[in-house]
Design a protein around this motif. Structure first.
Motif, PDB file in Angstrom:
ATOM      1  N   MET A   1       0.838  -1.174   0.000  1.00  0.00           N
ATOM      2  CA  MET A   1       0.000   0.000   0.000  1.00  0.00           C
ATOM      3  C   MET A   1       0.889   1.246   0.000  1.00  0.00           C
ATOM      4  O   MET A   1       1.987   1.244   0.539  1.00  0.00           O
ATOM      5  N   ALA A   2       0.419   2.315  -0.582  1.00  0.00           N
ATOM      6  CA  ALA A   2       1.190   3.552  -0.650  1.00  0.00           C
ATOM      7  C   ALA A   2       0.801   4.488   0.497  1.00  0.00           C
ATOM      8  O   ALA A   2      -0.377   4.695   0.770  1.00  0.00           O
ATOM      9  N   TYR A   3       1.819   5.036   1.140  1.00  0.00           N
ATOM     10  CA  TYR A   3       1.650   6.007   2.212  1.00  0.00           C
ATOM     11  C   TYR A   3       2.466   7.240   1.845  1.00  0.00           C
ATOM     12  O   TYR A   3       3.589   7.118   1.347  1.00  0.00           O
ATOM     13  N   THR A   4       1.910   8.403   2.100  1.00  0.00           N
ATOM     14  CA  THR A   4       2.665   9.635   1.923  1.00  0.00           C
ATOM     15  C   THR A   4       2.963  10.188   3.299  1.00  0.00           C
ATOM     16  O   THR A   4       2.046  10.426   4.094  1.00  0.00           O
ATOM     17  N   ILE A   5       4.258  10.329   3.576  1.00  0.00           N
ATOM     18  CA  ILE A   5       4.679  10.839   4.878  1.00  0.00           C
ATOM     19  C   ILE A   5       5.625  12.015   4.665  1.00  0.00           C
ATOM     20  O   ILE A   5       6.326  12.095   3.652  1.00  0.00           O
ATOM     21  N   LYS A   6       5.624  12.908   5.639  1.00  0.00           N
ATOM     22  CA  LYS A   6       6.455  14.113   5.567  1.00  0.00           C
ATOM     23  C   LYS A   6       7.692  13.912   6.441  1.00  0.00           C
ATOM     24  O   LYS A   6       7.588  13.779   7.665  1.00  0.00           O
ATOM     25  N   ILE A   7       8.855  13.881   5.785  1.00  0.00           N
ATOM     26  CA  ILE A   7      10.114  13.678   6.493  1.00  0.00           C
ATOM     27  C   ILE A   7      11.024  14.855   6.195  1.00  0.00           C
ATOM     28  O   ILE A   7      11.302  15.154   5.022  1.00  0.00           O
ATOM     29  N   ASN A   8      11.470  15.515   7.246  1.00  0.00           N
ATOM     30  CA  ASN A   8      12.366  16.667   7.118  1.00  0.00           C
ATOM     31  C   ASN A   8      11.810  17.711   6.156  1.00  0.00           C
ATOM     32  O   ASN A   8      12.546  18.309   5.367  1.00  0.00           O
ATOM     33  N   GLY A   9      10.491  17.900   6.205  1.00  0.00           N
ATOM     34  CA  GLY A   9       9.835  18.925   5.408  1.00  0.00           C
ATOM     35  C   GLY A   9       9.491  18.526   3.987  1.00  0.00           C
ATOM     36  O   GLY A   9       8.918  19.318   3.248  1.00  0.00           O
ATOM     37  N   THR A  10       9.808  17.301   3.599  1.00  0.00           N
ATOM     38  CA  THR A  10       9.544  16.836   2.244  1.00  0.00           C
ATOM     39  C   THR A  10       8.590  15.650   2.274  1.00  0.00           C
ATOM     40  O   THR A  10       8.778  14.721   3.061  1.00  0.00           O
ATOM     41  N   ALA A  11       7.587  15.678   1.411  1.00  0.00           N
ATOM     42  CA  ALA A  11       6.639  14.556   1.315  1.00  0.00           C
ATOM     43  C   ALA A  11       7.273  13.426   0.504  1.00  0.00           C
ATOM     44  O   ALA A  11       7.880  13.655  -0.538  1.00  0.00           O
ATOM     45  N   HIS A  12       7.134  12.227   1.025  1.00  0.00           N
ATOM     46  CA  HIS A  12       7.635  11.025   0.356  1.00  0.00           C
ATOM     47  C   HIS A  12       6.486  10.031   0.249  1.00  0.00           C
ATOM     48  O   HIS A  12       5.806   9.776   1.245  1.00  0.00           O
ATOM     49  N   THR A  13       6.285   9.474  -0.926  1.00  0.00           N
ATOM     50  CA  THR A  13       5.302   8.408  -1.093  1.00  0.00           C
ATOM     51  C   THR A  13       6.039   7.088  -0.971  1.00  0.00           C
ATOM     52  O   THR A  13       6.998   6.823  -1.706  1.00  0.00           O
ATOM     53  N   ILE A  14       5.598   6.282  -0.036  1.00  0.00           N
ATOM     54  CA  ILE A  14       6.252   5.023   0.311  1.00  0.00           C
ATOM     55  C   ILE A  14       5.323   3.872  -0.031  1.00  0.00           C
ATOM     56  O   ILE A  14       4.172   3.845   0.407  1.00  0.00           O
ATOM     57  N   ASP A  15       5.810   2.909  -0.782  1.00  0.00           N
ATOM     58  CA  ASP A  15       5.047   1.708  -1.081  1.00  0.00           C
ATOM     59  C   ASP A  15       5.575   0.593  -0.179  1.00  0.00           C
ATOM     60  O   ASP A  15       6.619  -0.005  -0.458  1.00  0.00           O
ATOM     61  N   ALA A  16       4.887   0.385   0.923  1.00  0.00           N
ATOM     62  CA  ALA A  16       5.312  -0.616   1.904  1.00  0.00           C
ATOM     63  C   ALA A  16       4.108  -1.035   2.732  1.00  0.00           C
ATOM     64  O   ALA A  16       3.076  -0.364   2.733  1.00  0.00           O
ATOM     65  N   ASP A  17       4.255  -2.143   3.419  1.00  0.00           N
ATOM     66  CA  ASP A  17       3.203  -2.579   4.336  1.00  0.00           C
ATOM     67  C   ASP A  17       3.076  -1.572   5.466  1.00  0.00           C
ATOM     68  O   ASP A  17       4.076  -0.994   5.916  1.00  0.00           O
ATOM     69  N   GLY A  18       1.868  -1.377   5.963  1.00  0.00           N
ATOM     70  CA  GLY A  18       1.606  -0.426   7.024  1.00  0.00           C
ATOM     71  C   GLY A  18       2.318  -0.742   8.317  1.00  0.00           C
ATOM     72  O   GLY A  18       2.602   0.159   9.108  1.00  0.00           O
ATOM     73  N   ASP A  19       2.627  -2.013   8.548  1.00  0.00           N
ATOM     74  CA  ASP A  19       3.302  -2.381   9.793  1.00  0.00           C
ATOM     75  C   ASP A  19       4.831  -2.328   9.682  1.00  0.00           C
ATOM     76  O   ASP A  19       5.537  -2.664  10.622  1.00  0.00           O
ATOM     77  N   THR A  20       5.341  -1.860   8.561  1.00  0.00           N
ATOM     78  CA  THR A  20       6.793  -1.699   8.403  1.00  0.00           C
ATOM     79  C   THR A  20       7.271  -0.628   9.379  1.00  0.00           C
ATOM     80  O   THR A  20       6.738   0.486   9.399  1.00  0.00           O
ATOM     81  N   PRO A  21       8.262  -0.937  10.195  1.00  0.00           N
ATOM     82  CA  PRO A  21       8.766   0.083  11.125  1.00  0.00           C
ATOM     83  C   PRO A  21       9.330   1.299  10.380  1.00  0.00           C
ATOM     84  O   PRO A  21       9.991   1.158   9.343  1.00  0.00           O
ATOM     85  N   LEU A  22       9.057   2.467  10.918  1.00  0.00           N
ATOM     86  CA  LEU A  22       9.551   3.710  10.337  1.00  0.00           C
ATOM     87  C   LEU A  22      11.060   3.664  10.138  1.00  0.00           C
ATOM     88  O   LEU A  22      11.581   4.188   9.150  1.00  0.00           O
TER      89      LEU A  22
END
Length: 150
Positions: A1-22
């Motif tokens: 599944m794709a998740y968009t997270i904001k890291i250090n001020g930049t949005a990143h779209t991540i294709d990983a399982d939701g239970d993947t540790p940050l």
């Protein structure tokens, strides 16, 4: 599944399982290797990042829990006044010995100084108690936090 997270001020779209540790999203998917793997059980603090300004153990933080929160890693901590002061204090007082735990130490210290700009020894000990240093640089870490707060 794709998740968009904001890291250090930049949005990143991540294709990983939701239970993947940050932690593994940062290191393996994004190549941000400043955050370290230590124990995998949130006991050592090497994996500490900030989630909305709060020191958080990324090894047990599932990707799906990040949501719209802002994640800050060691790669960007020097962009904050507290982080910049701490990095300089670490250099001035020669805190680092082997260095492995230091990114987590700095992240915890930065969260402390943000919440408590002039911490006492007790404040520092409480905030840093979950960060383990095999080399035993605890006294230098405490001194550097006081130095950065001055």
């Amino acid at each position: 599944m794709a998740y968009t997270i904001k890291i250090n001020g930049t949005a990143h779209t991540i294709d990983a399982d939701g239970d993947t540790p940050l932690l593994w999203v940062l290191r393996d998917i994004l190549g941000m290797t400043g955050t370290k793997f230590g124990c995998g059980a949130a006991l050592c603090g090497a994996c500490t990042v900030h989630v909305d300004g709060t020191a958080t153990r990324s090894c047990i933080t599932p990707l799906e829990s990040v949501g719209e929160s802002a994640v800050t890693t060691i790669e960007a901590i020097g962009q904050t006044p507290q982080g910049k002061a701490l990095q300089q204090a670490w250099l001035d007082l020669e805190v680092v010995q082997c260095g492995y735990c230091q990114s987590g130490q700095l992240m915890s210290a930065a969260a402390l100084l943000t919440a408590t700009p002039k911490p006492s020894d007790e404040d520092i000990d409480a905030a840093m108690s979950g960060n383990v240093c095999r080399c035993g640089t605890y006294q230098r870490i405490r001194a550097a936090i006081h130095h950065a707060a001055a």
